[in-house]
Write a protein that holds these residues in place. Structure first.
Motif, PDB file in Angstrom:
ATOM      1  N   GLN A  11     101.057   2.947  44.195  1.00  0.00           N
ATOM      2  CA  GLN A  11     101.985   2.449  45.206  1.00  0.00           C
ATOM      3  C   GLN A  11     102.671   1.156  44.756  1.00  0.00           C
ATOM      4  N   HIS A  12     101.949   0.293  44.091  1.00  0.00           N
ATOM      5  CA  HIS A  12     102.510  -0.964  43.575  1.00  0.00           C
ATOM      6  C   HIS A  12     103.635  -0.676  42.576  1.00  0.00           C
ATOM      7  N   LYS A  13     103.367   0.211  41.617  1.00  0.00           N
ATOM      8  CA  LYS A  13     104.375   0.519  40.606  1.00  0.00           C
ATOM      9  C   LYS A  13     105.567   1.245  41.215  1.00  0.00           C
ATOM     10  N   LEU A  14     105.322   2.100  42.194  1.00  0.00           N
ATOM     11  CA  LEU A  14     106.424   2.790  42.854  1.00  0.00           C
ATOM     12  C   LEU A  14     107.348   1.796  43.547  1.00  0.00           C
ATOM     13  N   THR A  15     106.774   0.796  44.197  1.00  0.00           N
ATOM     14  CA  THR A  15     107.593  -0.233  44.848  1.00  0.00           C
ATOM     15  C   THR A  15     108.482  -0.942  43.839  1.00  0.00           C
ATOM     16  N   ARG A  19     113.096  -0.781  43.345  1.00  0.00           N
ATOM     17  CA  ARG A  19     114.014  -1.923  43.400  1.00  0.00           C
ATOM     18  C   ARG A  19     115.257  -1.674  42.556  1.00  0.00           C
ATOM     19  N   ARG A  20     116.404  -1.933  43.138  1.00  0.00           N
ATOM     20  CA  ARG A  20     117.674  -1.677  42.466  1.00  0.00           C
ATOM     21  C   ARG A  20     117.805  -2.450  41.167  1.00  0.00           C
ATOM     22  N   GLU A  21     117.226  -3.659  41.121  1.00  0.00           N
ATOM     23  CA  GLU A  21     117.388  -4.509  39.941  1.00  0.00           C
ATOM     24  C   GLU A  21     116.430  -4.171  38.803  1.00  0.00           C
ATOM     25  N   THR A  22     115.511  -3.225  39.005  1.00  0.00           N
ATOM     26  CA  THR A  22     114.588  -2.849  37.933  1.00  0.00           C
ATOM     27  C   THR A  22     115.365  -2.246  36.768  1.00  0.00           C
ATOM     28  N   PHE A  27     111.805   0.712  34.321  1.00  0.00           N
ATOM     29  CA  PHE A  27     111.688   1.931  35.127  1.00  0.00           C
ATOM     30  C   PHE A  27     111.002   3.027  34.316  1.00  0.00           C
ATOM     31  N   ARG A  28     111.464   3.210  33.078  1.00  0.00           N
ATOM     32  CA  ARG A  28     110.911   4.244  32.206  1.00  0.00           C
ATOM     33  C   ARG A  28     109.438   3.970  31.903  1.00  0.00           C
ATOM     34  N   ARG A  29     109.116   2.703  31.629  1.00  0.00           N
ATOM     35  CA  ARG A  29     107.734   2.343  31.300  1.00  0.00           C
ATOM     36  C   ARG A  29     106.807   2.587  32.484  1.00  0.00           C
ATOM     37  N   LEU A 196     114.756   6.165  45.364  1.00  0.00           N
ATOM     38  CA  LEU A 196     114.863   5.203  44.272  1.00  0.00           C
ATOM     39  C   LEU A 196     116.092   5.484  43.410  1.00  0.00           C
ATOM     40  N   GLY A 197     117.040   6.250  43.973  1.00  0.00           N
ATOM     41  CA  GLY A 197     118.235   6.612  43.229  1.00  0.00           C
ATOM     42  C   GLY A 197     118.021   7.885  42.439  1.00  0.00           C
ATOM     43  N   ASP A 198     118.930   8.160  41.510  1.00  0.00           N
ATOM     44  CA  ASP A 198     118.818   9.330  40.647  1.00  0.00           C
ATOM     45  C   ASP A 198     117.826   9.016  39.537  1.00  0.00           C
ATOM     46  N   ALA A 199     116.694   9.701  39.534  1.00  0.00           N
ATOM     47  CA  ALA A 199     115.615   9.364  38.569  1.00  0.00           C
ATOM     48  C   ALA A 199     116.088   9.559  37.134  1.00  0.00           C
ATOM     49  N   GLY A 200     116.822  10.639  36.867  1.00  0.00           N
ATOM     50  CA  GLY A 200     117.296  10.880  35.518  1.00  0.00           C
ATOM     51  C   GLY A 200     118.205   9.773  35.026  1.00  0.00           C
ATOM     52  N   ASP A 201     119.135   9.335  35.869  1.00  0.00           N
ATOM     53  CA  ASP A 201     120.036   8.247  35.485  1.00  0.00           C
ATOM     54  C   ASP A 201     119.271   6.964  35.241  1.00  0.00           C
TER      55      ASP A 201
END
Length: 207
Positions: A11-15, A19-22, A27-29, A196-201
């Motif tokens: 849950q921590h990592k998902l939060t 975030r838009r600024e990640t 994000f990939r890591r 969290l937006g488009d995951a692929g993008d």
């Protein structure tokens, strides 16, 4: 059956990923890290077999998962973001691929690639895709995989929508779904919100 993985680390990592600024790199890591954490939950009740081994002191029987019987199947392209995390836990697993894209007008899943290991009837399949939005891609992927007659199938995603969960359960009630979150709803464009937006993008830094 729906399983929500509510472990604090997941849950921590998902939060942080929401975030838009990640950044793309972070994000990939973190997606790979969550993949490894979720792999423990998804394989919790995998069948074990006793094998004979020699410890430094004596011979004994000890339980072992047959990793070569497992097949991880990422749905291209975003599903590959979870793959490394799962392979870090079970590196002996085989890997299949399902290539699907979502038609922007109909939101239907269109297949462009399908490749599985041989002897699927002996194998347990774990399908990987970060998002279960409309559920159309997941339903199409599972339908294709079922035609190979695997021993079992499980589906893993990071975030799901209620609509996607219902669609998937209606088509494949026998396949368990593991997710870290079920968000509020889909928007008019078929995206999960808040999501969290488009995951692929976000994985590949594309728009």
């Amino acid at each position: 059956m729906l399983h929500v993985v509510d472990h604090p680390l997941v849950q921590h990592k998902l939060t942080l990923m929401r975030r838009r600024e990640t950044s793309t790199n972070n994000f990939r890591r973190m997606l790979g890290e969550i993949g490894a954490l979720m792999a423990y939950e998804v394989t919790r009740d995998m069948p074990m077999q006793l094998v004979d081994i020699d410890t430094p002191l004596e011979r004994m029987q000890s339980p072992l998962i047959d990793g070569k019987k497992l097949v991880f199947v990422p749905i291209l392209r975003a599903g590959t973001g979870l793959l490394d995390g799962f392979l870090s836990v079970i590196p002996a697993a085989r890997v299949g691929h399902v290539g699907l894209y979502r038609d922007p007008d109909t939101l239907a899943a269109v297949e462009y690639y399908f490749k599985m290991p041989q002897q699927m009837h002996e194998r347990d399949v774990i399908v990987l895709d970060p998002m279960l939005a409309t559920g159309n891609s997941a339903v199409a992927a599972i339908t294709r995989i079922k035609a190979t007659h695997p021993r079992s199938i499980r589906f893993v995603c990071l975030v799901a929508s209620p609509e996607g969960v219902r669609n998937f359960a209606g088509a494949h009630p026998d396949v368990a779904v593991y997710t870290a979150a079920v968000d509020r709803q889909l928007n008019a464009h078929g995206y999960i919100v808040p999501g969290l937006g488009d995951a692929g993008d976000r994985i590949f830094g594309t728009t």
